[in-house]
Design an enzyme around this catalytic site. Structure first.
Site, PDB file in Angstrom:
ATOM      1  N   TYR A 159     -19.899  -1.166  71.452  1.00  0.00           N
ATOM      2  CA  TYR A 159     -18.512  -1.545  71.185  1.00  0.00           C
ATOM      3  C   TYR A 159     -18.421  -3.048  70.896  1.00  0.00           C
ATOM      4  CZ  TYR A 159     -13.496  -2.226  72.006  1.00  0.00           C
ATOM      5  OH  TYR A 159     -12.177  -2.560  71.881  1.00  0.00           O
ATOM      6  N   THR A 194      -2.994   1.829  77.139  1.00  0.00           N
ATOM      7  CA  THR A 194      -2.724   2.798  76.071  1.00  0.00           C
ATOM      8  C   THR A 194      -2.660   4.209  76.636  1.00  0.00           C
ATOM      9  OG1 THR A 194      -5.066   3.174  75.608  1.00  0.00           O
ATOM     10  CG2 THR A 194      -3.982   1.337  74.450  1.00  0.00           C
TER      11      THR A 194
END
Length: 256
Positions: A159, A194
């Site tokens: 990532y 989120t």
């Protein structure tokens, strides 16, 4: 209101989280929004809800790592709205694996979506921005492009690598296409609460406790709208003299 009146924007990863927040804000500010995602059920549900507000919305399935799929989305966008002014490359994935635990398949999965997907999106859209006489590209990177470790990347080595690639390729594109009045900037979110975080069962307060030591501003995690408003600024003409820049929205995380 009206900061994006008559602009046409493609947003990837728009079925949830930061991409959905961006789509909602863009629509409120007058943009015609092309919402794309691979999660078709959520995409249809959220795009239908946005249409009910009177917004001009087109929902299209998009695998950002598929060059042909990008071509199809761009063609359908131009057929529906006549042009493209804005691209927001937001779609991304994460694997919480370190250097020794990451497999080649893990690496390819993350890099294909997070890095290759950004390149393919720009490659597909830039010719249309050139035809329109300019435009804005907003690539969502991460503070993981600057830092390593759990506070920045959730322990995901691939990532971090992918978000560093987004940062670098965005600067390259900013230089290459400035003469076409195409601006390319990055957003670097810190910890954001989120739908994916919520789905794990963690509350915003609990997530804030996890990041509290590293993120000075209470409640120590941000909301998707915090990133959506950053997208709005970089997409709008208010940032017409801004390119190749990095907008960090992280509650002060990288001040350490």
């Amino acid at each position: 209101m009206g900061r994006l009146t008559d602009k046409v924007a493609i947003i990837t990863g728009a079925a949830s989280g930061m991409g959905l927040a961006g789509a909602q804000i863009f629509a409120k500010e007058g943009a015609k929004v092309v919402m794309t995602d691979v999660t078709e059920d959520a995409l249809e549900r959220e795009s239908a809800a946005l249409k009910e507000t009177g917004a001009s919305v087109l929902a299209l399935r998009l695998d950002v790592a598929d060059d042909q799929n990008w071509t199809e989305v761009v063609e359908k966008t131009v057929a529906e709205f006549g042009k493209i002014d804005i691209l927001v490359n937001n779609a991304g994935v994460h694997k919480p694996l370190g250097v020794l635990d990451t497999t080649e398949d893990d690496w390819n999965f993350v890099m294909n979506i997070n890095a290759k997907g950004v390149w393919l999106g720009m490659k597909a859209v830039i010719p249309h921005l050139q035809k329109a006489g300019g435009g804005s590209i907003v690539n969502v990177s991460s503070i993981a492009a600057f830092l390593g470790g759990l506070q920045s990347d959730g322990g995901g080595m691939a990532y971090s690598a992918s978000k560093g690639a987004v940062r670098s390729v965005s600067k390259h594109a900013a230089q290459a296409f400035a003469g076409d009045n195409i601006r390319v900037n990055t957003i670097h979110p810190g910890p954001i609460y989120t739908g994916l975080a919520k789905a794990t069962g963690i509350t915003k307060e609990q997530m804030g406790e996890v990041y509290g030591a590293g993120t000075p501003i209470p409640p120590h995690v941000g909301d998707p709208e915090d990133i959506g408003y950053g997208m709005l600024y970089l997409a709008s003409d208010e940032s017409k003299f801004v390119t190749g820049e990095e907008l960090v929205i992280d509650g002060g995380s990288i001040t350490h």
